[in-house]
Design an enzyme around this catalytic site. Structure first.
Site: not given
Length: 615
Positions: A427, A206
């Protein structure tokens, strides 16, 4: 139903309007007092009457003091004779101003003709209304089976799209340009005995530009473009879809050469007899009609069908045979150069700041489709307007990338300081591992700003696109995924649920290394066979084609990959503990670290960073 109510309202309003006019005309503001002829004669004899207005048999009387009265005279005689019969004094009568009026046309209409004609007018109006509704119903019934295709006229230069408006897709353009040549100059091919292709099937994810390139084919060939979705054929009444297909091709043949574009053809083109519906199912009837129109009895019509789908695996084999969809054109996700070209096209009508390098944005958006890139620039424009800027700058573009990938910033989310510290170390662990492994993707950005469901994120993106991934790349990626988990464990001597998604992705990669890619000690072999059941949509069924003993060995190999990656990541974090603290403290202070600043922190020189990017 809406039109019916509208017409009924109009009839009622007209009726009320006529009744209102009749009421106004028949009802004066002040109703005069009724008097008998005897009383009138008495008033005349007493010199109380000033004027008498005679209209037919009605008498409008005005007294000397300005009052109005009314009376009715005898029908067979005039006003003077009538008054004489009641004994009026002739001398006194001479002092009264008598006015005789004839019957006006309006009085004749209102008093005589209208009461007789009004019922007939209402009956005639009601009959006309019913006939009109029946005619409209017949028209709707007749048009129910007609095609709902939108037509793009080649004369409409404003909305015309050509290949120059479609960035990238070089191979697809080359394949489709033959269609353009065939439509422009069919004799060139027919003289060599070549037949015009009946259909082109556009395959791709798509947003890769299937509809856009189909419009570009029509624009290049300068022919009418009939656009319809596969779902628009299907109705709850059997036969309507087939009727619409016939009408669509009838219109296309009338305007040939022409292009018929059917978007999402898998809505009607699925395998017949796959488990839902019988042989007379409406969807199958529609598909049968499409098959007949594409390669039926009339084979010399200059109409080309272009269809688009992202589910080619569910299409009926009869659609894919030669003579129907002869060509299959794959629309891939754009590479870095194509992404840069797409960004340039969508940036033409947007005021970008000077010095913006769209290649940097293209590097950070691997896996983005053309629709994603268009959305990215639109989000950047909206963000710039929200911040009160007149031009789009680099911060808005980079923020839009993260918004498209992860969602908007969750500024309202209150994060505890202890939780914020855990996210920072988590992180930092991902980023530190990625910066120390040769085959891992370079770190583009590290942030502890919450977006979507993520408390923070580390953005890793390759500087060039890869169609093939090596075993070393996957092994390094496993260590990067585990970096946050290990960083939490070493720093806080505990782990949180923040690593759940990382562990899930790491386990999936490790299992694929064993069962799909043949990159484990079990050798070059795949395990298990996945089948998609057409009539169940996306539901997958996995066939287990190996023994229980092999299943246990697969689990051992998966665990081995995870444990090795864990050992590598743990070693790096223990050796670079000071760097981990520096990255974490910087995140707690600034919340976001960009690539250049991160490379400076971990000591990666620019030349070394570029060399790693090239590798």
């Amino acid at each position: 139903m809406k039109n019916l109510l509208k017409n009924i309202s109009i009839v009622l309003l007209v009726f009320l309007f006529i009744a209102g006019i009749a009421t106004l005309l028949g009802s004066p503001e002040k109703k005069p007092e009724d008097v008998s002829l005897s009383a009138l004669v008495s008033q005349i004899n007493n010199q109380q009457i000033k004027e008498i207005s005679v209209s037919s048999d009605d008498l409008a009387i005005t007294t000397q003091d300005g009052k109005t009265e009314k009376a009715i005279k005898e029908k067979e005689s005039g006003i003077i004779e009538t008054l004489k019969n009641y004994g009026v004094d002739q001398e006194k009568l001479k002092n009264v101003n008598i006015i005789v009026k004839g019957d006006s046309a309006s009085n004749v209409w209102i008093g005589t003709i209208l009461p007789f004609l009004l019922p007939f007018l209402l009956i005639a109006g009601f009959i006309w209304f019913m006939l009109r509704q029946a005619q409209r119903g017949n028209n709707q019934a007749l048009s129910f089976g007609m095609s709902k295709a939108r037509v793009l006229d080649p004369k409409d230069k404003k909305n015309r799209i050509v290949f120059a408006n479609v960035a990238g897709a070089k191979e697809a353009k080359e394949e489709l340009y033959e269609i353009v040549e065939f439509l422009k100059n069919p004799k060139k091919f027919l003289s060599l005995g070549a037949k015009i292709p009946k259909g082109v099937l556009l395959l791709g994810s798509p947003g890769t530009g299937k509809t856009l390139i189909a419009k570009a084919v029509a624009g290049e060939a300068n022919v009418p473009f009939f656009n319809i979705s596969g779902s628009e054929f299907v109705e709850m009444f059997v036969g309507v879809g087939a009727s619409r297909v016939r009408d669509l091709f009838k219109q296309a043949k009338k305007n040939s050469p022409a292009i018929v574009f059917i978007d999402e053809i898998d809505a009607v083109g699925r395998h017949r007899g796959a488990g839902l519906g019988g042989g007379h199912d409406e969807r199958e009837q529609t598909l049968n009609q499409i098959l007949v129109e594409m390669d039926g009895f009339d084979t010399n019509v200059n109409v080309i069908v272009i269809a688009a789908t992202n589910r080619p695996d569910v299409l009926d084999p009869a659609l894919l045979r030669p003579g129907r969809f002869d060509r299959r054109v794959v629309m891939d996700l754009p590479d870095i150069e194509e992404r840069k070209a797409i960004l340039e096209i969508h940036a033409k009508n947007k005021p970008l700041a000077k010095g913006i390098n769209l290649r940097v944005i293209a590097q950070r958006t691997p896996g983005f489709s053309g629709a994603d890139l268009s959305n990215l620039l639109n989000e950047a424009a909206i963000l710039s307007a929200r911040r009160g800027k007149k031009i789009i700058e680099m911060p808005e573009l980079t923020d839009s990338i993260e918004k498209v990938i992860l969602g908007p910033e969750r500024k309202s989310r209150r994060i505890d300081e202890d939780e914020k510290k855990i996210i920072a170390y988590h992180e930092a662990g991902h980023a530190l591992i990625a910066s120390n492994l040769k085959h891992a993707d370079p770190v583009q950005k590290v942030s502890i700003i919450s977006r979507g469901n993520a408390g923070g994120y580390t953005l890793n993106a390759p500087t060039k696109d890869k169609s093939l991934h090596s075993r070393n790349y996957f092994i390094d990626e496993l260590s990067v995924f585990l970096g946050g988990y290990i960083s939490e464990k070493i720093t806080f001597n505990d782990v949180t649920t923040g690593a759940s998604n990382d562990l899930e992705r790491a386990t999936a990669i490790a299992r694929n290394l064993v069962t799909r890619y043949g990159m484990s000690d079990l050798g070059p072999r795949t395990f298990g066979h996945k089948e998609e059941l057409v009539f169940l949509g996306k539901e997958m069924h996995e066939e287990k084609n190996y023994s229980e003993e092999t299943s246990r060995e697969i689990d051992r190999q998966v665990t081995k990959f995870i444990n090795n990656a864990y050992s590598v990541a743990e070693k790096i974090i223990l050796e670079k503990r000071e760097l981990l603290d520096i990255i974490s403290n910087t995140l707690l202070e600034k919340e976001t670290i960009e690539q250049a600043e991160f490379n400076k922190i971990v000591g990666i020189a620019e030349e070394e960073a570029e060399m790693k990017a090239k590798e």
